[in-house]
Design an enzyme around this catalytic site. Structure first.
Site, PDB file in Angstrom:
ATOM      1  N   ASN A 117      -0.988   8.828  18.232  1.00 18.23           N
ATOM      2  CA  ASN A 117      -1.906   8.972  19.365  1.00 18.23           C
ATOM      3  C   ASN A 117      -2.777  10.220  19.217  1.00 18.23           C
ATOM      4  OD1 ASN A 117      -0.651   6.728  20.341  1.00 18.23           O
ATOM      5  ND2 ASN A 117       0.416   7.749  22.026  1.00 18.23           N
ATOM      6  N   GLU A 118      -2.207  11.277  18.645  1.00 16.38           N
ATOM      7  CA  GLU A 118      -2.986  12.509  18.463  1.00 16.38           C
ATOM      8  C   GLU A 118      -4.140  12.273  17.481  1.00 16.38           C
ATOM      9  OE1 GLU A 118       0.420  12.519  18.538  1.00 16.38           O
ATOM     10  OE2 GLU A 118       0.521  13.467  20.516  1.00 16.38           O
ATOM     11  N   SER A 129       1.476   6.719   2.559  1.00 19.65           N
ATOM     12  CA  SER A 129       2.305   7.645   3.355  1.00 19.65           C
ATOM     13  C   SER A 129       3.475   8.200   2.562  1.00 19.65           C
ATOM     14  CB  SER A 129       2.864   6.921   4.579  1.00 19.65           C
ATOM     15  OG  SER A 129       1.842   6.574   5.459  1.00 19.65           O
ATOM     16  N   GLN A 137       0.842  -1.194   0.000  1.00 25.33           N
ATOM     17  CA  GLN A 137       0.000   0.000   0.000  1.00 25.33           C
ATOM     18  C   GLN A 137       0.876   1.243   0.000  1.00 25.33           C
ATOM     19  OE1 GLN A 137      -0.553   2.393   2.813  1.00 25.33           O
ATOM     20  NE2 GLN A 137      -2.587   1.831   3.555  1.00 25.33           N
ATOM     21  N   GLU A 179      -8.108  -1.096   6.946  1.00 23.93           N
ATOM     22  CA  GLU A 179      -6.884  -1.198   7.737  1.00 23.93           C
ATOM     23  C   GLU A 179      -7.209  -1.120   9.218  1.00 23.93           C
ATOM     24  OE1 GLU A 179      -4.202   2.171   7.655  1.00 23.93           O
ATOM     25  OE2 GLU A 179      -2.498   0.921   8.180  1.00 23.93           O
TER      26      GLU A 179
END
Lengths: 341, 390, 341, 390
Positions: free
Chosen positions: B355-356, B121, B118, B236
């Protein structure tokens, strides 16, 4: 109590910072040429060596200033090891070794065996195994407590003695090596009886100063990144999710600096307060340094997870430092004892 | 579910177990063996169990799919090579591809003949996936791609990559993206292992240098790539949160069970820290169990799965930190497994959404809080602040 | 293991929630009329009383559903006290008392003296002092362990006996009273030998269910406020500083609910797992409940600090609950023991 | 500082101590006695030490002001009644008032004849002070005020209030504010005690019902009130952060020193929690000491003081929480002092700027991070979302 730097100390800081900027290459390991200049031009090797042995006779306040910078720059190699050895040697002064350190001719280190009786001295021969010796591959001389008859003495061993075998250890913190050292009848010199106290406390203060530098530099790095990195069309430092965490990290750095200045002042001026101040320094600064280094890495996002970025060097140094003088609970327990809780 | 269906499912499970006992490999195997195994798995009817039969699936239901997955946990199936294709790319092609694309890609994927990766990013587009800068430019009937992708799993084995690329910079960022399948064997594609902070290469960087793509390999409409990406990411997230409950805690040297054997619990402070780790581990374990039971009962966890992901990321770091602190100097020398655990731990907080990002999803979609004011939804992409500013 | 609610349990929840909405007035104290309807219309007083004593014979899964709602509504008065007493009585069953509770005729409570020998029974007379008895002013009957000769028995004391004196205590949690109780030769009835175990574990589960309700309601309150309160021209829930904290609180509630469901299931179906599940429930949920209640108060800003706003009622209930069955470390130590650490 | 000055300062300190030993009250005193004491303090030259002599101050320097404050810590001076006037309103009038206003108000303030309160916060304008809705409308030569203020200390004693009011709703919120001095004895002013979560009334609410104010009591320009408020709040922050180091920890039952006597340290877990409290207390104490030494050396702490305020708020809550957890059920019954400490603790995080506001200040002004995008700086006030939305 004095928690501020004098003008001389600020000048010292500026000089060290400016030298290390460009001369500290954390990934390239120990560079004797850089150490020679640190000892020579900047006179750092003899900083806390008493003047009678050719040193500058400076105090822990000055030492803390220097170690904060070597920490911030992640200076690789045995600088801290030699500082630790110098601390030990100032408590059982030895002219030969101190003079050599002051002149920048000698890399030294110090180690504490798991139990006092694990290193034994018979006559001038020493034996025992030390699992982890900081800077053990680079050091010329090891200072180590050893059981000699009924007493414990401080002994010095030249590490190129045929009775010494050294094994380089893999280390999480790649900027600073350690070695396993086997002493198998190597020649040793007795420096004197082991001092009752004072060595470990001062090592705690020195380490805390380095940790302060590590956390300060880590915070500076992520603050700088938060000002240039954009996500969703905005610089990430403008998001409260990032900003508030950075503010909390700043609070930790402010408190850590205050504790380090206090502990260094106590080492110089108020020995009665030193044990508590030293245990406080390791208990607070050790933890805070790791937390700041951890969060600075996380806030970098994916790039912070790459080998090429320096974030992990700070993170790993912070963890290695946190446990260097024993797990954190050791310092907390010591503090509880000193507070008579 | 009727009683009859339950009985059939039990029989299905038993059959699957028998087949796996005979066919599952005993040890970790290489990619070529793994491909061969996938073909046998497909022949036996256990690859693409719930996928439509007309494109190469087995045409059964989610019930059989889950039943097989439960049984399969007791075996070492070499599914890691195929996980991106099975978990994300395949479902996205089923959802959004043309029949011709489904026919072309699904069966080889299920049989392990073609491995997928994939390609979303980028160095300047991590959390903010829609900010990708890799360009696909019209070239005759097709397209030509240039740019860089990062954090790509399995790219070194892949035949195909699901590529999100920018096709229009004059419109806001979400509106100028298109999804493609790209041939990873084309000479313009360079796959380079990416060394992460553990010192190992778990991922790759991919460079595209004038790589042509025929328009028939476009998935979804031109400039409609964002909606395809969202579908893919949804799959995902589902596969991550489904995996959360069973993620190999038993193999983590920092887990409660491993750590209790490694430290001296005579010290009351150590003992209490282990209790803390037990509490946190159990709290998350039970939450994952509850989500799994809900899913089984047909209650879709949705964005609540992001809470589980966030908690897993925090627990992973917490326990690696705790374990190294408890064990002390030993843990950071001599390639101690806890040293590796500490180095690997941040990955859980950085991959699959930081985490944000997770906190934002929980706040927005679970709690229904008002959104952050957005500056990036209206500005043309070419005028937007993207990535790292010089 | 079952962590989900059945349709019947969801219906029960809806009924209790709808009744308490409007009938729970936390600041107005114990309202016997409300309790009569809770016992009558809703049948809650006999919920876990076995059917042979006229109760519904329901399990801890159902009890947890109810207590979550009474917690969320901050139901004032001795509801939890009677639940605790019922738990004790199901382990040393007493027809008279259980029937009266099931019929909603009896408010009961239970207390544990600091040391077992602090309450003594001689013949049918009981003596001793209990510093803090939950619902002690409202309860008709006290169930208490007492030393009788060499053994410890469970005894029941009518609190209007002339040998009983009660003093109302000031409580941080104004929604729920406590009393100091002095037993000075009051008449007591022996229910049976004290059960070896099982009472405290089930009380831990019951309390955790209430705590889950308290934290859930606190989170709901601040989430609702974050959607209507503006600062600097934006609703405060749109700021990551607020949103991220609320997301973390949601994570705590999700985990707390999972633990409560598990512990209730263990109480019903898997007694072997119960002790660990109960200790886990108090160790996690007690702390999480206070943290959520604290942050919900803080995020309200100034208005959360006023007496008129309900935020402090949740905050104080959460703290009172956290220590009700002993300070948190008690549950952690118990957990360590059970884990054989 | 020269040696001579140091000698003089020591002498000054000694004289102050002698005077205080003779004149400071032995116990807490009421407002009338306190006013009389302030007059004697002023006559003796110790009220307004560093304030300009021409308006009633003593015309000395910050050095003497600090020297006296240090000595005064050993006495129980009844300065709480006057703290708002001395710490905020007086300095604001000196900075921004006219000479006539300074002449009128400073001397009575320093002599304790007139007590001041500060009227900024409103139910809909707490953190966001510039969102005040209390209106001041032109009425002939003067103004008429209507609205509500809240969290007002000392209003029950006050002769004067420093009032921030909205004078223009057509412009953005910061640009339509004006500062006034308002006569608190006017019948249109209602002062009502505000019961806080401790059950006591430490503050007041104030209601204004057509209260007239002459234009001569306006402080600063029309619609220039925000800049006056900023000056005032700066003085507030300074007096809070100066007070941080010496805030009566010794009287807090949850402090380390108090708690170590109240709990059984034979339990190693209790002992370690006390160590944690000691560490946090010392970390903040030493930071405050460092800030104080910097201030003394002429280095102005600026926004770094907000870090100290944030840490104090966190420590106050942490220790009250810890202490009640350690002491257990006893702490929450029978009016236990720790119960009160727990109830009062959130006040530190809510008064003088919430923790969120403090983190924002540290992030913006100390770390220089980019600002949050602001929607409230350009919109006319009447179109802005303010307070709680129905």
């Amino acid at each position: 109590m004095n928690l501020l730097l004098s003008q001389e100390q600020r000048d010292l800081r500026a000089a060290v910072r400016s030298f290390l900027d460009g001369n500290s290459r954390p990934r390239e390991g120990y560079d004797p040429a850089v150490y020679r200049r640190l000892g020579g031009e900047l006179g750092l090797s003899g900083l806390i060596v008493p003047e009678e042995y050719g040193g500058a006779g400076a105090g822990y306040a000055e030492l803390a200033v220097v170690l904060e910078e070597t920490g911030a720059a992640l200076l690789p190699g045995p600088f801290l090891a030699t500082v630790f050895a110098t601390i030990a040697l100032t408590r059982v002064p030895d002219k030969e070794l101190l003079t050599a350190i002051a002149e920048g001719r000698l890399v030294a280190t110090v180690a504490q065996p798991p139990r006092d009786e694990d290193v034994r001295l018979e006559g001038d021969r020493i034996a025992g195994t030390l699992g982890r010796v900081l800077g053990g591959m680079e050091a010329d001389v090891l200072v180590v407590p050893a059981a000699s008859g009924d007493e414990i003495v401080m002994a010095a061993v030249e590490l190129d003695d045929p009775g010494v075998s050294r094994t380089e250890l893999a280390t999480l913190d790649i900027t600073r090596g350690q070695a396993g050292v086997r002493l198998d009848g190597a020649r040793a010199r007795v420096l004197g009886p082991r001092p009752r106290e004072g060595i470990l406390d001062r090592m705690c203060v020195a380490l805390a100063a380095e940790q302060l530098g590590v956390m300060r530099a880590a915070l500076e790095a992520i603050v700088a990144y938060a000002k240039v990195r954009a996500a969703f069309g905005r610089l990430i430092g403008s998001y409260q999710g990032v900003k508030f965490k950075l503010a909390d990290m700043h609070c930790q750095v402010e408190q850590a600096e205050s504790i380090v200045r206090y502990a260094a002042w106590a080492a110089d001026e108020s020995p009665g307060e030193l044990p508590k101040a030293a245990a406080l320094a390791q208990a607070y600064v050790g933890r805070a340094c790791f937390e700041v280094a951890r969060d600075h890495l996380l806030l970098h996002g994916g790039i912070g997870f790459t080998w090429e970025h320096d974030a992990h060097l700070y993170y790993k140094r912070a963890k290695a430092d946190e446990v260097m003088l024993g797990p954190p609970r050791v310092h907390r327990t010591r503090l509880a004892d000193l507070l008579e809780l | 579910m009727t009683l009859g269906a339950q009985v059939n499912l039990d029989e299905y499970r038993a059959q699957a177990r028998r087949w796996l006992e005979e066919n599952a490999p005993d040890e970790v195997i290489g990619v070529e063996e793994a491909k061969a195994f996938m073909a046998r798995l497909h022949d036996a009817g256990y690859s693409g169990i719930g996928w439509p039969g007309q494109w190469g699936g087995q045409g059964l239901t989610q019930a059989e799919e889950r039943a097989f997955a439960e049984v399969a946990r007791d075996f070492r199936l070499p599914t890691a090579y195929f996980s991106i294709g099975l978990g994300m790319c395949g479902p996205a092609i089923l959802d959004r591809g043309t029949d011709e694309q489904r026919r072309r890609w699904i069966r080889p994927l299920l049989r392990g003949e073609e491995i997928w990766c994939q390609l979303f990013s980028e160095p300047g587009a991590g959390s903010d996936v829609a900010a990708v800068q890799t360009r696909a430019v019209r070239d005759g009937d097709g397209w030509v791609v240039g740019g860089q992708k990062v954090w790509t799993t399995n790219a070194q084995y892949a035949t195909w990559g699901l590529l999100l690329a920018r096709t229009d910079v004059e419109v806001p960022k979400h509106k100028g993206l298109t999804m493609f399948a790209v041939d990873m064997r084309h000479p313009g594609v360079t796959v380079r292992p990416l060394r992460d902070m553990t010192g190992r290469a778990h991922f790759n960087e991919i460079f595209f240098d004038d790589v042509p793509i025929p328009d028939s390999d476009r998935i979804g409409g031109v400039n409609d790539g964002w909606s395809v990406a969202v579908t893919t990411l949804l799959h995902e997230r589902l596969s991550i949160s489904a995996g959360v409950g069973m993620s190999g805690q038993s193999e983590n040297p920092a887990s409660f069970e491993a750590l209790r054997k490694a430290v001296d619990t005579a010290d009351p402070l150590v003992r209490d820290q282990l209790v803390e780790l037990y509490i946190r581990s159990q709290a998350l374990h039970l939450f994952n169990q509850r989500l799994a039971q809900e899913t089984k009962a047909g209650i879709f966890p949705g964005a609540r799965g992001s809470a589980a992901k966030l908690l897993l990321a925090e627990l992973t770091l917490f326990q690696a930190d705790l374990a190294t602190s408890l064990v002390g100097p030993e843990a950071v020398t001599g390639d101690h497994p806890l040293g590796f655990a500490l180095s690997f731990a941040p990955g859980m907080a950085l991959g699959g959404g930081t985490n944000e990002i997770m906190r934002g999803i929980v706040g927005d979609r679970v709690l229904g809080l008002p959104p952050e004011p957005r500056v990036d939804k209206t500005v043309p992409f070419k005028d937007l602040k993207v990535g790292t500013q010089a």
